[in-house]
Design a protein around this motif. Structure first.
Motif, PDB file in Angstrom:
ATOM      1  N   VAL A   1       0.774  -1.335  -0.140  1.00 12.48           N
ATOM      2  CA  VAL A   1      -0.043   0.002  -0.085  1.00 12.48           C
ATOM      3  C   VAL A   1       0.938   1.273  -0.017  1.00 12.48           C
ATOM      4  O   VAL A   1       0.748   2.243  -0.673  1.00 12.48           O
ATOM      5  N   HIS A   2       1.899   1.260   1.005  1.00 11.38           N
ATOM      6  CA  HIS A   2       2.878   2.546   0.903  1.00 11.38           C
ATOM      7  C   HIS A   2       3.470   2.841  -0.427  1.00 11.38           C
ATOM      8  O   HIS A   2       3.491   3.940  -0.784  1.00 11.38           O
ATOM      9  N   TYR A   3       4.130   1.966  -1.106  1.00 12.26           N
ATOM     10  CA  TYR A   3       4.801   2.227  -2.166  1.00 12.26           C
ATOM     11  C   TYR A   3       3.907   1.926  -3.457  1.00 12.26           C
ATOM     12  O   TYR A   3       3.967   2.610  -4.441  1.00 12.26           O
ATOM     13  N   GLY A   4       3.073   0.769  -3.605  1.00 12.06           N
ATOM     14  CA  GLY A   4       2.393   0.381  -4.656  1.00 12.06           C
ATOM     15  C   GLY A   4       1.223   1.456  -5.217  1.00 12.06           C
ATOM     16  O   GLY A   4       1.004   1.613  -6.146  1.00 12.06           O
ATOM     17  N   LEU A   5       0.535   1.943  -4.025  1.00 13.31           N
ATOM     18  CA  LEU A   5      -0.569   2.854  -4.100  1.00 13.31           C
ATOM     19  C   LEU A   5      -0.442   3.967  -5.068  1.00 13.31           C
ATOM     20  O   LEU A   5      -0.924   4.415  -6.041  1.00 13.31           O
ATOM     21  N   PRO A   6       0.591   5.069  -4.746  1.00  6.45           N
ATOM     22  CA  PRO A   6       0.924   5.917  -5.637  1.00  6.45           C
ATOM     23  C   PRO A   6       1.471   5.713  -7.145  1.00  6.45           C
ATOM     24  O   PRO A   6       0.979   6.345  -7.970  1.00  6.45           O
ATOM     25  N   ILE A   7       2.212   4.538  -7.073  1.00  8.59           N
ATOM     26  CA  ILE A   7       2.670   4.207  -8.417  1.00  8.59           C
ATOM     27  C   ILE A   7       1.392   3.590  -9.390  1.00  8.59           C
ATOM     28  O   ILE A   7       1.437   4.136 -10.251  1.00  8.59           O
ATOM     29  N   ALA A   8       0.640   2.734  -8.542  1.00 11.44           N
ATOM     30  CA  ALA A   8      -0.546   2.404  -9.287  1.00 11.44           C
ATOM     31  C   ALA A   8      -1.573   3.515  -9.828  1.00 11.44           C
ATOM     32  O   ALA A   8      -1.928   3.509 -10.742  1.00 11.44           O
ATOM     33  N   ALA A   9      -1.636   4.558  -8.980  1.00 15.19           N
ATOM     34  CA  ALA A   9      -2.388   5.567  -9.157  1.00 15.19           C
ATOM     35  C   ALA A   9      -2.089   6.399 -10.359  1.00 15.19           C
ATOM     36  O   ALA A   9      -2.605   6.839 -11.266  1.00 15.19           O
ATOM     37  N   THR A  10      -0.645   6.460 -10.494  1.00 15.94           N
ATOM     38  CA  THR A  10       0.066   7.310 -11.485  1.00 15.94           C
ATOM     39  C   THR A  10      -0.028   6.538 -12.947  1.00 15.94           C
ATOM     40  O   THR A  10      -0.417   7.160 -13.787  1.00 15.94           O
ATOM     41  N   LEU A  11       0.246   5.343 -12.850  1.00 11.83           N
ATOM     42  CA  LEU A  11      -0.009   4.198 -13.979  1.00 11.83           C
ATOM     43  C   LEU A  11      -1.461   4.192 -14.492  1.00 11.83           C
ATOM     44  O   LEU A  11      -1.560   4.565 -15.694  1.00 11.83           O
ATOM     45  N   GLY A  12      -2.379   4.395 -13.447  1.00  8.33           N
ATOM     46  CA  GLY A  12      -3.720   4.144 -14.188  1.00  8.33           C
ATOM     47  C   GLY A  12      -4.147   5.607 -14.872  1.00  8.33           C
ATOM     48  O   GLY A  12      -4.841   5.531 -15.746  1.00  8.33           O
ATOM     49  N   GLY A  13      -3.666   6.652 -13.990  1.00  6.33           N
ATOM     50  CA  GLY A  13      -4.096   7.895 -14.998  1.00  6.33           C
ATOM     51  C   GLY A  13      -3.427   8.067 -16.180  1.00  6.33           C
ATOM     52  O   GLY A  13      -3.802   8.497 -17.095  1.00  6.33           O
ATOM     53  N   LEU A  14      -2.064   7.763 -16.326  1.00  5.57           N
ATOM     54  CA  LEU A  14      -1.202   7.808 -17.538  1.00  5.57           C
ATOM     55  C   LEU A  14      -1.954   6.647 -18.775  1.00  5.57           C
ATOM     56  O   LEU A  14      -2.111   7.027 -19.639  1.00  5.57           O
ATOM     57  N   LEU A  15      -2.358   5.698 -18.066  1.00  2.61           N
ATOM     58  CA  LEU A  15      -3.145   4.606 -19.319  1.00  2.61           C
ATOM     59  C   LEU A  15      -4.332   5.020 -19.628  1.00  2.61           C
ATOM     60  O   LEU A  15      -4.395   5.062 -20.860  1.00  2.61           O
ATOM     61  N   VAL A  16      -5.113   5.712 -18.866  1.00  4.24           N
ATOM     62  CA  VAL A  16      -6.469   6.221 -19.224  1.00  4.24           C
ATOM     63  C   VAL A  16      -6.157   7.149 -20.431  1.00  4.24           C
ATOM     64  O   VAL A  16      -6.772   7.486 -21.208  1.00  4.24           O
TER      65      VAL A  16
END
Length: 245
Positions: free
Chosen positions: A133-148
């Motif tokens: 959660v600590h490291y994966g959450l901001p990375i996943a949020a960034t990747l999700g925004g970039l993908l969309v």
């Protein structure tokens, strides 16, 4: 005969107005920043806040409260606000639409979907859930925004980023991501769902200096990229036929 009046170019007048407006807003932001540091569970005199920021704290307790507890939260709020403002301005520039924003184009809900996906996966991560959660959450949020955002721009690229098509496609992806996010929250554990809702609403609670290690770097890199692409952005701000030419 009297000498003819010298007219100031309109561009110079607009530049002076922009500078004056910027200075006024900066003064208001600094005042609100200091006021935010002064208000809390234990109110602190505004003079003591200013003195502490300049290294002359009246006592160690006040210094600890402001520097270690309240200042990181205030800095995080300012950084987030600055990042959102620049993102909105750039989106309006590229979309050629004053109503365009990252949430309308699906970027916000794409990031939310990525973050909620990490929270859902953390249930099965065992003892590594906190690390995920600590490291994966901001990375996943960034990747999700970039993908969309990449999908949205890919679907409207052939139309030279026509404004109305860009907004409509973005709204479609935004609704899809919002539906998937709600579905994942419904299926997830109650604790994770509450944690996800808190993250989606946004909070600066418990922010520390360690949490702010990367935010300024990312914002500065984004501003630098936007400055380097100024010519391309100015072309995209024109109408479709002109930008295509």
């Amino acid at each position: 005969m009297s000498a003819p009046a010298i007219r100031t170019p309109a561009s110079a007048v607009r530049a002076r107005r922009a500078v004056a407006t910027g200075l006024i807003l900066l003064a208001v932001a600094l005042a609100a920043f200091c006021l935010h540091l002064a208000i809390g569970g234990t109110p602190i005199a505004l003079g003591d806040v200013v003195a502490t920021l300049f290294g002359a704290a009246p006592d160690p307790r006040t210094e600890l409260t402001i520097i270690e507890f309240r200042l990181p939260r205030s800095v995080a709020a300012v950084l987030a606000g600055a990042g959102f403002g620049v993102a909105g301005a750039l989106t309006q520039n590229v979309a050629r639409n004053p109503l365009a924003s990252p949430d309308i184009l699906g970027v916000t809900n794409g990031a939310a979907l990525g973050a909620v996906a990490v929270l859902a996966l953390s249930v099965h991560a065992g003892g590594r859930s906190e690390l995920l959660v600590h490291y994966g959450l901001p990375i996943a949020a960034t990747l999700g925004g970039l993908l969309v955002s990449a999908l949205v721009f890919a679907l409207v690229w052939h139309s030279s980023l026509e404004s109305n098509r860009l907004v409509l496609v973005g709204l479609g992806f935004s609704g899809l991501c919002a539906a998937l996010t709600s579905w994942m929250l419904t299926l997830g554990e109650i604790y994770n769902a509450q944690q996800a809702l808190t993250w989606l609403a946004g909070t600066i609670n418990a922010i520390s200096w360690a949490d702010l290690a990367f935010a300024p770097v990312v914002i500065v890199l984004g501003l630098a990229a936007a400055a380097l692409l100024r010519n391309q952005r100015e072309v995209l701000a024109l109408d479709s036929d002109t930008s295509r030419a």
